[in-house]
Design a protein around this motif. Structure first.
Motif, mmCIF file in Angstrom:
data_model
loop_
_atom_site.group_PDB
_atom_site.id
_atom_site.type_symbol
_atom_site.label_atom_id
_atom_site.label_comp_id
_atom_site.label_asym_id
_atom_site.label_seq_id
_atom_site.Cartn_x
_atom_site.Cartn_y
_atom_site.Cartn_z
ATOM 1 N N HIS A 1 6.325 19.278 10.776
ATOM 2 C CA HIS A 1 4.977 18.842 11.158
ATOM 3 C C HIS A 1 4.025 18.926 9.977
ATOM 4 O O HIS A 1 2.869 18.503 10.073
ATOM 5 N N ARG A 2 4.497 19.498 8.843
ATOM 6 C CA ARG A 2 3.598 19.606 7.690
ATOM 7 C C ARG A 2 3.268 18.204 7.162
ATOM 8 O O ARG A 2 4.140 17.332 7.141
ATOM 9 N N CYS A 3 2.046 17.991 6.741
ATOM 10 C CA CYS A 3 1.654 16.681 6.203
ATOM 11 C C CYS A 3 0.393 16.851 5.377
ATOM 12 O O CYS A 3 -0.537 17.547 5.804
ATOM 13 N N PRO A 4 0.332 16.211 4.206
ATOM 14 C CA PRO A 4 -0.892 16.328 3.407
ATOM 15 C C PRO A 4 -2.057 15.519 3.985
ATOM 16 O O PRO A 4 -3.214 15.787 3.686
ATOM 17 N N LEU A 5 -1.739 14.511 4.813
ATOM 18 C CA LEU A 5 -2.811 13.680 5.370
ATOM 19 C C LEU A 5 -3.303 14.272 6.695
ATOM 20 O O LEU A 5 -2.667 15.152 7.272
ATOM 21 N N GLY A 6 -4.420 13.743 7.159
ATOM 22 C CA GLY A 6 -5.004 14.311 8.390
ATOM 23 C C GLY A 6 -5.373 13.256 9.410
ATOM 24 O O GLY A 6 -6.321 13.448 10.171
ATOM 25 N N CYS A 7 -4.619 12.139 9.454
ATOM 26 C CA CYS A 7 -5.032 10.994 10.284
ATOM 27 C C CYS A 7 -5.485 11.419 11.688
ATOM 28 O O CYS A 7 -4.792 12.180 12.362
ATOM 29 N N PRO A 8 -6.624 10.878 12.107
ATOM 30 C CA PRO A 8 -7.198 11.295 13.392
ATOM 31 C C PRO A 8 -6.461 10.728 14.601
ATOM 32 O O PRO A 8 -6.841 11.027 15.730
ATOM 33 N N TYR A 9 -5.414 9.902 14.356
ATOM 34 C CA TYR A 9 -4.620 9.375 15.486
ATOM 35 C C TYR A 9 -3.196 9.887 15.430
ATOM 36 O O TYR A 9 -2.301 9.332 16.066
ATOM 37 N N CYS A 10 -2.976 10.951 14.669
ATOM 38 C CA CYS A 10 -1.619 11.471 14.504
ATOM 39 C C CYS A 10 -0.984 11.750 15.868
ATOM 40 O O CYS A 10 -1.616 12.311 16.760
ATOM 41 N N SER A 11 0.280 11.360 15.999
ATOM 42 C CA SER A 11 0.963 11.557 17.289
ATOM 43 C C SER A 11 1.570 12.956 17.424
ATOM 44 O O SER A 11 2.109 13.294 18.470
ATOM 45 N N ASN A 12 1.490 13.753 16.369
ATOM 46 C CA ASN A 12 1.984 15.136 16.479
ATOM 47 C C ASN A 12 1.122 15.895 17.483
ATOM 48 O O ASN A 12 -0.046 15.568 17.694
ATOM 49 N N PRO A 13 1.709 16.928 18.094
ATOM 50 C CA PRO A 13 0.921 17.693 19.076
ATOM 51 C C PRO A 13 -0.225 18.460 18.420
ATOM 52 O O PRO A 13 -0.215 18.684 17.200
ATOM 53 N N LEU A 14 -1.192 18.866 19.203
ATOM 54 C CA LEU A 14 -2.320 19.633 18.653
ATOM 55 C C LEU A 14 -1.819 20.989 18.139
ATOM 56 O O LEU A 14 -2.348 21.541 17.186
ATOM 57 N N GLU A 15 -0.792 21.507 18.787
ATOM 58 C CA GLU A 15 -0.180 22.786 18.376
ATOM 59 C C GLU A 15 1.056 22.451 17.546
ATOM 60 O O GLU A 15 2.083 22.031 18.078
ATOM 61 N N LEU A 16 0.954 22.595 16.217
ATOM 62 C CA LEU A 16 2.048 22.136 15.343
ATOM 63 C C LEU A 16 3.129 23.205 15.183
ATOM 64 O O LEU A 16 2.823 24.402 15.153
ATOM 65 N N ASP A 17 4.410 22.758 15.056
ATOM 66 C CA ASP A 17 5.499 23.705 14.778
ATOM 67 C C ASP A 17 5.310 24.273 13.372
ATOM 68 O O ASP A 17 4.940 23.561 12.440
ATOM 69 N N LYS A 18 5.598 25.571 13.218
ATOM 70 C CA LYS A 18 5.403 26.243 11.916
ATOM 71 C C LYS A 18 6.602 26.012 10.994
ATOM 72 O O LYS A 18 7.726 25.836 11.453
ATOM 73 N N ARG A 19 6.337 26.110 9.696
ATOM 74 C CA ARG A 19 7.377 25.886 8.704
ATOM 75 C C ARG A 19 8.577 26.833 8.903
ATOM 76 O O ARG A 19 9.731 26.406 8.789
#
Ligand code: SF4
Ligand code: FES
Length: 359
Positions: free
Chosen positions: A19-37
């Motif tokens: 779920h890590r990503c350098p971008l922060g797109c406001p329509y990202c389909s990832n959940p609000l609670e992201l899986d940790k590294r």
């Protein structure tokens, strides 16, 4: 309790490597609670998942995220997909993949690359991505993809801030050497739901864009394939989301939970099994989450007696839950849904406020 429905063969696997990503797109389909590294599946587990997927009939794996380039072992994972006999598609923001890594991925057997662009205007693109310089890096990586003779698809997610430039974005994709563009209107789950009022286009904008896409298809026929999905909130019928629940695709989260679709975790009460504890075949055939909405037996009216039910499978379960509070309801995008008016009301809520960027 409904009888279990026999599972057809899945065709595609969405491997959310991180779920890590350098971008922060406001329509990202990832959940609000992201899986940790530190909870991410390692490469050996992914290799096993790919072998099990191939044995189940899966043909294609989408290496996705977050940003898959955040994984140091991406080359190893890609090679494992090739070794399992899967067609591999890298879905990347392009930020975090260097030309040297791309060359290694190609050597490891990568078959296809998808790069998302946020807008044809660089300043706006960087603003949407929440990352200065993202647009230039995407263009540069696209050039490298084409140099390596890897097929390139450009994804563009369309919303109020860029919908007027669909034609310019297709021109950009053509100039970058893409063979295909995928125009997707924002789907309102995850971060997009949080930003719905800031992203929602008007009906007029959508109608203009749909007509424009038709004209672009004719104009560029034979030069580039244009795939476009009509935006939900202005449709009369819903889409058969993910090709129907538990019919075609499998989604594995960075931590190994297996979902029928990327947003399935919003539905309360579903039990998701993990590839660390079960084989993919067992999960696909027997896990409660996959069985929950497979087939049509779970449906209630108006879907139950509707002639469309084997075509759209009642639409999106996640959207049905998010808007009506009942995951067994018809997708309220459907004009036959008793909740359809709510969708129309929500489409009229547009507020020019700053985006909530994903964390
Ligand atoms: Fe699809 Fe249900 Fe609407 Fe019929 S009533 S068109 S099955 S969503
Ligand atoms: Fe989950 Fe549509 S996103 S069924």
């Amino acid at each position: 309790m409904l009888a279990p429905v026999n599972a057809p063969n899945p065709l595609g696997l969405l491997a959310e490597l991180t779920h890590r990503c350098p971008l922060g797109c406001p329509y990202c389909s990832n959940p609000l609670e992201l899986d940790k590294r530190d909870g991410e599946l390692d490469a050996a587990n992914w290799a096993r998942v790919f072998r099990e997927a191939a044995a189940l009939g899966v043909l294609q794996v989408h290496l996705s995220g977050g940003e898959p380039g955040a994984r140091r072992d991406l080359v190893e994972i890609t090679k494992a997909a090739r070794d399992a006999g899967l067609y591999s598609n890298l879905i990347t923001s392009a930020v975090g993949i260097t030309p040297a890594t791309l060359a290694k991925l190609s050597e490891a057997g990568l078959d296809h690359v998808q790069i998302s662009i946020q807008d044809s205007e660089q300043e706006s693109a960087d603003h949407i991505a929440g990352y200065k310089g993202a647009s230039a890096r995407k263009r540069a990586l696209a050039v490298e993809v084409v140099k390596l003779r890897l097929p390139l698809t450009i994804n563009m997610v369309v919303h109020r801030a860029n919908i007027a430039r669909v034609s310019d974005m297709v021109d950009l994709a053509l100039s970058l050497g893409a063979g295909r563009v995928e125009i997707a209107h924002v789907q309102y789950y995850g971060w997009a739901l949080k930003n719905r009022a800031a992203l929602m286009p008007t009906r007029e904008q959508v109608e203009t864009a749909v007509a424009e896409v038709e004209a672009l298809r004719e104009r560029h026929h034979g030069r580039i394939v244009i795939d476009a999905v009509v935006p939900d909130y202005y449709a009369r019928f819903p889409k058969p989301c993910v090709g129907g629940w538990g019919r075609r695709s499998i989604n594995v989260t960075p931590a190994g939970r297996v979902l029928p679709c990327h947003a399935a975790e919003v539905i309360p009460g579903l039990e998701f099994w993990n590839v660390r504890e079960h084989s993919l075949q067992d999960i696909w055939q027997n896990s409660p989450a996959f069985q929950a909405f497979r087939g049509t037996d779970w449906m209630q009216e108006p879907c139950r007696a509707c002639p469309q039910r084997e075509k759209d499978f009642g639409g999106c379960r996640c959207q049905a839950f998010l808007i009506t509070g009942d995951a067994r309801a018809a997708d309220p995008v459907c004009h036959l849904s008793p909740h359809h008016a709510r969708i129309q009301e929500l489409a009229n809520v547009r507020v020019d406020e700053p985006y909530a960027y994903r964390g």
